[in-house]
Design a protein around this motif. Sequence first.
Motif, PDB file in Angstrom:
ATOM      1  N   ASP A 168      31.248 -29.655  32.787  1.00 48.25           N
ATOM      2  CA  ASP A 168      31.468 -31.032  32.336  1.00 48.25           C
ATOM      3  C   ASP A 168      31.705 -32.007  33.491  1.00 48.25           C
ATOM      4  O   ASP A 168      31.731 -33.218  33.293  1.00 48.25           O
ATOM      5  CB  ASP A 168      32.660 -31.084  31.375  1.00 48.25           C
ATOM      6  CG  ASP A 168      33.963 -30.641  32.027  1.00 48.25           C
ATOM      7  OD1 ASP A 168      33.943 -29.685  32.838  1.00 48.25           O
ATOM      8  OD2 ASP A 168      35.009 -31.234  31.715  1.00 48.25           O
ATOM      9  N   LYS A 169      31.825 -31.500  34.701  1.00 47.53           N
ATOM     10  CA  LYS A 169      32.106 -32.358  35.851  1.00 47.53           C
ATOM     11  C   LYS A 169      30.885 -32.670  36.715  1.00 47.53           C
ATOM     12  O   LYS A 169      31.011 -33.208  37.807  1.00 47.53           O
ATOM     13  CB  LYS A 169      33.206 -31.733  36.700  1.00 47.53           C
ATOM     14  CG  LYS A 169      34.536 -31.693  35.967  1.00 47.53           C
ATOM     15  CD  LYS A 169      35.619 -31.165  36.850  1.00 47.53           C
ATOM     16  CE  LYS A 169      36.944 -31.163  36.083  1.00 47.53           C
ATOM     17  NZ  LYS A 169      38.001 -30.575  36.907  1.00 47.53           N
ATOM     18  N   ILE A 170      29.712 -32.351  36.222  1.00 48.12           N
ATOM     19  CA  ILE A 170      28.485 -32.682  36.942  1.00 48.12           C
ATOM     20  C   ILE A 170      27.504 -33.350  35.985  1.00 48.12           C
ATOM     21  O   ILE A 170      27.429 -32.988  34.811  1.00 48.12           O
ATOM     22  CB  ILE A 170      27.826 -31.450  37.607  1.00 48.12           C
ATOM     23  CG1 ILE A 170      26.651 -31.876  38.497  1.00 48.12           C
ATOM     24  CG2 ILE A 170      27.438 -30.413  36.586  1.00 48.12           C
ATOM     25  CD1 ILE A 170      26.081 -30.758  39.353  1.00 48.12           C
ATOM     26  N   ARG A 171      26.789 -34.342  36.502  1.00 48.68           N
ATOM     27  CA  ARG A 171      25.716 -34.983  35.749  1.00 48.68           C
ATOM     28  C   ARG A 171      24.504 -35.098  36.667  1.00 48.68           C
ATOM     29  O   ARG A 171      24.626 -35.504  37.820  1.00 48.68           O
ATOM     30  CB  ARG A 171      26.082 -36.394  35.295  1.00 48.68           C
ATOM     31  CG  ARG A 171      27.173 -36.491  34.287  1.00 48.68           C
ATOM     32  CD  ARG A 171      26.738 -36.019  32.900  1.00 48.68           C
ATOM     33  NE  ARG A 171      27.787 -36.243  31.923  1.00 48.68           N
ATOM     34  CZ  ARG A 171      28.846 -35.462  31.758  1.00 48.68           C
ATOM     35  NH1 ARG A 171      29.018 -34.403  32.508  1.00 48.68           N
ATOM     36  NH2 ARG A 171      29.745 -35.737  30.840  1.00 48.68           N
ATOM     37  N   PHE A 172      23.353 -34.746  36.125  1.00 48.93           N
ATOM     38  CA  PHE A 172      22.087 -34.951  36.818  1.00 48.93           C
ATOM     39  C   PHE A 172      21.298 -35.933  35.977  1.00 48.93           C
ATOM     40  O   PHE A 172      20.960 -35.646  34.832  1.00 48.93           O
ATOM     41  CB  PHE A 172      21.332 -33.632  36.986  1.00 48.93           C
ATOM     42  CG  PHE A 172      20.045 -33.789  37.731  1.00 48.93           C
ATOM     43  CD1 PHE A 172      20.051 -33.922  39.107  1.00 48.93           C
ATOM     44  CD2 PHE A 172      18.847 -33.828  37.059  1.00 48.93           C
ATOM     45  CE1 PHE A 172      18.855 -34.098  39.799  1.00 48.93           C
ATOM     46  CE2 PHE A 172      17.653 -33.995  37.734  1.00 48.93           C
ATOM     47  CZ  PHE A 172      17.655 -34.129  39.118  1.00 48.93           C
ATOM     48  N   THR A 178      24.513 -27.005  48.087  1.00 47.57           N
ATOM     49  CA  THR A 178      25.420 -28.029  48.609  1.00 47.57           C
ATOM     50  C   THR A 178      26.188 -28.677  47.464  1.00 47.57           C
ATOM     51  O   THR A 178      27.402 -28.863  47.551  1.00 47.57           O
ATOM     52  CB  THR A 178      24.633 -29.088  49.400  1.00 47.57           C
ATOM     53  OG1 THR A 178      23.886 -28.429  50.425  1.00 47.57           O
ATOM     54  CG2 THR A 178      25.563 -30.099  50.039  1.00 47.57           C
ATOM     55  N   ALA A 179      25.499 -28.987  46.384  1.00 52.74           N
ATOM     56  CA  ALA A 179      26.166 -29.546  45.205  1.00 52.74           C
ATOM     57  C   ALA A 179      27.195 -28.560  44.655  1.00 52.74           C
ATOM     58  O   ALA A 179      28.294 -28.952  44.255  1.00 52.74           O
ATOM     59  CB  ALA A 179      25.144 -29.898  44.134  1.00 52.74           C
ATOM     60  N   GLY A 217      18.202 -29.852  40.399  1.00 54.23           N
ATOM     61  CA  GLY A 217      19.317 -30.361  39.599  1.00 54.23           C
ATOM     62  C   GLY A 217      19.802 -29.335  38.590  1.00 54.23           C
ATOM     63  O   GLY A 217      21.005 -29.156  38.388  1.00 54.23           O
ATOM     64  N   GLU A 218      18.867 -28.641  37.971  1.00 52.45           N
ATOM     65  CA  GLU A 218      19.234 -27.585  37.018  1.00 52.45           C
ATOM     66  C   GLU A 218      19.988 -26.460  37.717  1.00 52.45           C
ATOM     67  O   GLU A 218      20.934 -25.897  37.161  1.00 52.45           O
ATOM     68  CB  GLU A 218      17.983 -27.057  36.322  1.00 52.45           C
ATOM     69  CG  GLU A 218      17.350 -28.084  35.396  1.00 52.45           C
ATOM     70  CD  GLU A 218      15.969 -27.703  34.902  1.00 52.45           C
ATOM     71  OE1 GLU A 218      15.388 -26.699  35.386  1.00 52.45           O
ATOM     72  OE2 GLU A 218      15.452 -28.414  34.015  1.00 52.45           O
ATOM     73  N   ARG A 219      19.579 -26.140  38.927  1.00 47.33           N
ATOM     74  CA  ARG A 219      20.299 -25.101  39.693  1.00 47.33           C
ATOM     75  C   ARG A 219      21.716 -25.554  40.033  1.00 47.33           C
ATOM     76  O   ARG A 219      22.648 -24.749  39.998  1.00 47.33           O
ATOM     77  CB  ARG A 219      19.536 -24.746  40.969  1.00 47.33           C
ATOM     78  CG  ARG A 219      18.276 -23.953  40.720  1.00 47.33           C
ATOM     79  CD  ARG A 219      17.584 -23.363  41.945  1.00 47.33           C
ATOM     80  NE  ARG A 219      17.787 -23.984  43.220  1.00 47.33           N
ATOM     81  CZ  ARG A 219      18.573 -23.471  44.203  1.00 47.33           C
ATOM     82  NH1 ARG A 219      19.239 -22.357  44.018  1.00 47.33           N
ATOM     83  NH2 ARG A 219      18.680 -24.093  45.360  1.00 47.33           N
ATOM     84  N   ALA A 220      21.897 -26.819  40.340  1.00 51.75           N
ATOM     85  CA  ALA A 220      23.240 -27.337  40.639  1.00 51.75           C
ATOM     86  C   ALA A 220      24.152 -27.204  39.427  1.00 51.75           C
ATOM     87  O   ALA A 220      25.320 -26.807  39.550  1.00 51.75           O
ATOM     88  CB  ALA A 220      23.163 -28.793  41.097  1.00 51.75           C
TER      89      ALA A 220
END
Length: 126
Positions: A90-94, A47-48, A76-79
């Motif tokens: 660079d457009k995702i942060r967990f 989904t992410a 989160g690592e998979r996302a």
Amino acid sequence: YFTLNTAATDVRIKSAFSAGCYNDRSVYDWCDWSYYNAAYKFGEAETAGLCAPRRLYISVGKADPVLNYETAIPEGERAIEFYRAAGCEDKIRFYVWDGGHTVPDDDEGIDFLFHFVISCEFLKFG
């Protein structure tokens, strides 16, 4: 939960902040928190991944009394891998923080999202 799913399905949303509800749905198969058999069809990471290349900030709390942050970390690592494959890591942060089932009490997530808005406004009007 709803922030992530709405951002994944509505491309008008340019950035999203998902706080407290991101996890491995196969561990938490609660009918009131996910659609029927959701974890067997589509995980949080998938989904992410649908949010890419738009900005996405995901936070989970170590002191969350509802969801265990440790089961959220692999998801989160998979996302991040989906964003990496799309060329926009660079457009995702967990973000794992010390708080509970709520929005973090620091400004990291807001700064991450608003950096994009400020950059776009500067490019548009600067």
